[in-house]
Design a protein around this motif. Sequence first.
Motif, mmCIF file in Angstrom:
data_model
loop_
_atom_site.group_PDB
_atom_site.id
_atom_site.type_symbol
_atom_site.label_atom_id
_atom_site.label_comp_id
_atom_site.label_asym_id
_atom_site.label_seq_id
_atom_site.Cartn_x
_atom_site.Cartn_y
_atom_site.Cartn_z
ATOM 1 N N VAL A 5 0.833 -1.207 0.000
ATOM 2 C CA VAL A 5 0.000 0.000 0.000
ATOM 3 C C VAL A 5 0.865 1.253 0.000
ATOM 4 C CG1 VAL A 5 -1.725 1.311 1.295
ATOM 5 C CG2 VAL A 5 -1.922 -1.180 1.130
ATOM 6 N N MET A 6 1.915 1.271 0.804
ATOM 7 C CA MET A 6 2.788 2.443 0.870
ATOM 8 C C MET A 6 3.495 2.682 -0.456
ATOM 9 S SD MET A 6 2.284 3.834 3.715
ATOM 10 C CE MET A 6 3.571 5.072 3.479
ATOM 11 N N GLN A 7 3.911 1.609 -1.119
ATOM 12 C CA GLN A 7 4.539 1.765 -2.430
ATOM 13 C C GLN A 7 3.586 2.397 -3.433
ATOM 14 O OE1 GLN A 7 5.828 -2.220 -3.366
ATOM 15 N NE2 GLN A 7 7.867 -1.925 -2.477
ATOM 16 N N ARG A 8 2.316 1.965 -3.385
ATOM 17 C CA ARG A 8 1.340 2.525 -4.314
ATOM 18 C C ARG A 8 1.059 3.994 -3.994
ATOM 19 N NH1 ARG A 8 2.921 -1.377 -6.028
ATOM 20 N NH2 ARG A 8 1.898 -2.979 -7.268
ATOM 21 N N ILE A 9 0.989 4.335 -2.717
ATOM 22 C CA ILE A 9 0.734 5.734 -2.334
ATOM 23 C C ILE A 9 1.900 6.624 -2.762
ATOM 24 C CG2 ILE A 9 0.468 7.305 -0.370
ATOM 25 C CD1 ILE A 9 -1.093 5.120 1.046
ATOM 26 N N LEU A 10 3.123 6.169 -2.510
ATOM 27 C CA LEU A 10 4.292 6.952 -2.917
ATOM 28 C C LEU A 10 4.351 7.092 -4.441
ATOM 29 C CD1 LEU A 10 7.009 5.542 -0.466
ATOM 30 C CD2 LEU A 10 5.856 7.766 -0.379
ATOM 31 N N MET A 12 1.772 7.091 -6.433
ATOM 32 C CA MET A 12 0.715 8.016 -6.810
ATOM 33 C C MET A 12 1.152 9.466 -6.594
ATOM 34 S SD MET A 12 -3.225 8.055 -5.420
ATOM 35 C CE MET A 12 -2.711 8.297 -3.711
ATOM 36 N N LEU A 13 1.806 9.727 -5.470
ATOM 37 C CA LEU A 13 2.276 11.086 -5.182
ATOM 38 C C LEU A 13 3.354 11.512 -6.179
ATOM 39 C CD1 LEU A 13 2.459 10.964 -1.271
ATOM 40 C CD2 LEU A 13 0.706 12.052 -2.693
ATOM 41 N N ALA A 14 4.232 10.583 -6.547
ATOM 42 C CA ALA A 14 5.285 10.910 -7.512
ATOM 43 C C ALA A 14 4.695 11.238 -8.880
ATOM 44 C CB ALA A 14 6.266 9.740 -7.621
ATOM 45 N N VAL A 288 -7.167 18.017 -12.447
ATOM 46 C CA VAL A 288 -8.245 17.228 -11.847
ATOM 47 C C VAL A 288 -8.399 15.892 -12.567
ATOM 48 C CG1 VAL A 288 -10.740 17.124 -11.503
ATOM 49 C CG2 VAL A 288 -9.491 19.201 -10.905
ATOM 50 N N ILE A 289 -8.363 15.909 -13.898
ATOM 51 C CA ILE A 289 -8.494 14.663 -14.663
ATOM 52 C C ILE A 289 -7.320 13.735 -14.369
ATOM 53 C CG2 ILE A 289 -8.459 13.705 -16.995
ATOM 54 C CD1 ILE A 289 -10.058 16.160 -17.888
ATOM 55 N N ALA A 290 -6.101 14.302 -14.290
ATOM 56 C CA ALA A 290 -4.939 13.479 -13.962
ATOM 57 C C ALA A 290 -5.067 12.884 -12.563
ATOM 58 C CB ALA A 290 -3.661 14.317 -14.064
ATOM 59 N N ALA A 291 -5.568 13.682 -11.603
ATOM 60 C CA ALA A 291 -5.748 13.176 -10.237
ATOM 61 C C ALA A 291 -6.764 12.043 -10.204
ATOM 62 C CB ALA A 291 -6.178 14.315 -9.316
ATOM 63 N N LEU A 292 -7.861 12.190 -10.950
ATOM 64 C CA LEU A 292 -8.861 11.125 -11.002
ATOM 65 C C LEU A 292 -8.291 9.870 -11.650
ATOM 66 C CD1 LEU A 292 -12.032 13.173 -12.041
ATOM 67 C CD2 LEU A 292 -11.576 12.120 -9.818
ATOM 68 N N ASN A 297 -6.574 4.268 -10.693
ATOM 69 C CA ASN A 297 -5.555 3.222 -10.757
ATOM 70 C C ASN A 297 -5.130 2.763 -9.363
ATOM 71 O OD1 ASN A 297 -4.396 2.675 -13.678
ATOM 72 N ND2 ASN A 297 -4.953 4.824 -13.593
ATOM 73 N N PHE A 298 -5.090 3.693 -8.413
ATOM 74 C CA PHE A 298 -4.759 3.324 -7.037
ATOM 75 C C PHE A 298 -5.846 2.421 -6.447
ATOM 76 C CE2 PHE A 298 -5.220 4.262 -2.469
ATOM 77 C CZ PHE A 298 -3.994 3.802 -2.017
ATOM 78 N N LEU A 299 -7.104 2.745 -6.703
ATOM 79 C CA LEU A 299 -8.205 1.909 -6.195
ATOM 80 C C LEU A 299 -8.176 0.525 -6.827
ATOM 81 C CD1 LEU A 299 -11.125 4.524 -6.135
ATOM 82 C CD2 LEU A 299 -9.789 3.668 -4.207
ATOM 83 N N ILE A 300 -7.828 0.454 -8.106
ATOM 84 C CA ILE A 300 -7.703 -0.850 -8.757
ATOM 85 C C ILE A 300 -6.591 -1.670 -8.098
ATOM 86 C CG2 ILE A 300 -7.113 -2.023 -10.908
ATOM 87 C CD1 ILE A 300 -9.895 -0.823 -10.878
#
Length: 313
Positions: A5-10, A12-14, A288-292, A297-300
């Motif tokens: 989970v942490m890898q995916r969050i990092l 996503m932030l990157a 906004v579109i990029a964030a969505l 992808n994070f939820l998937i």
Amino acid sequence: MTRYVMQRILGMLAVMFTVVTIVFIIVRVAPGDPAAVMLGPDATAADIAGLRARLGLDQSLPTQYVLFLGQLLRGDLGQSIFLNMPVLSALAERAEPTFFLTLFSILIASAIALPVGILSAYKRGSLFDQVATTFAMFAASIPSFWLGLILIQVFAVRYGWMPASGYGGPDASFLERLRHLVLPALALGIVSSALITRFTRASMLDVLNDDYVRTARSKGMGEWGVVMKHAFKNALIPVLTVVGLTAALLISGAVVTETVFSLPGIGNLVVSAVLRRDYPVIQGALLVIAALYVLINFLIDMLYLAIDPRVRY
């Protein structure tokens, strides 16, 4: 699992930091002065200088970048020049049609693609498989705006069963507004179903001949249980991936369809902003579109944890 989970969050932030940086650079290095382009050829030098100061374009690029990041951290996407309102408010007003259009489109695409892909793989080489493959190739080659025009001509103009455009009046009920989304959702859903069908079929073919599927059959399990419980469950991760990517692409790719059906969504807002050179709206919509896209992808990725125990370990 926590590490996953942490890898995916990092990650996503990157990705979001990279997107923010690219959007900032694109707006600043675009040919011409953004302030002069937004105000038009009749603007005076004083007007241009005032707008440049208002947008912070009169400062150095590093200073602009730091201020830009500070605005985003406060949830401020800027002020629309032509709408005279915050960009975030303008996007929020247009979010409902785009959200429901995307939702209905992906539901229609999944309702078509998943059964067809599963049956096509199960009956590989049959007439059904050949027809399904042909339909998928045909649907993938159809432009959604062309299919939308055909649907308007048949179901709105000729038979009058559905509204041709718009999203209902100010006093329209929720069901009436959803009725306006039937044709555009069909246009996007049918085209999007092609890719999901092909991925479902290919993923099912990879697992139908595996040892655990043959073992389940040898133990006397019914074919429906073998196909759905064993084969489809193990083929679900690539299918889920392409469904998530399709949903993300529909959010960003509904611009033409919303224009064809005159839907007051985010896509239509972006088209208007491009024509008016309303850079704050364009910039805010891109972010906004990029964030969505990143969020979907994070939820998937998080759904992988529930589907495949190997991911958890």
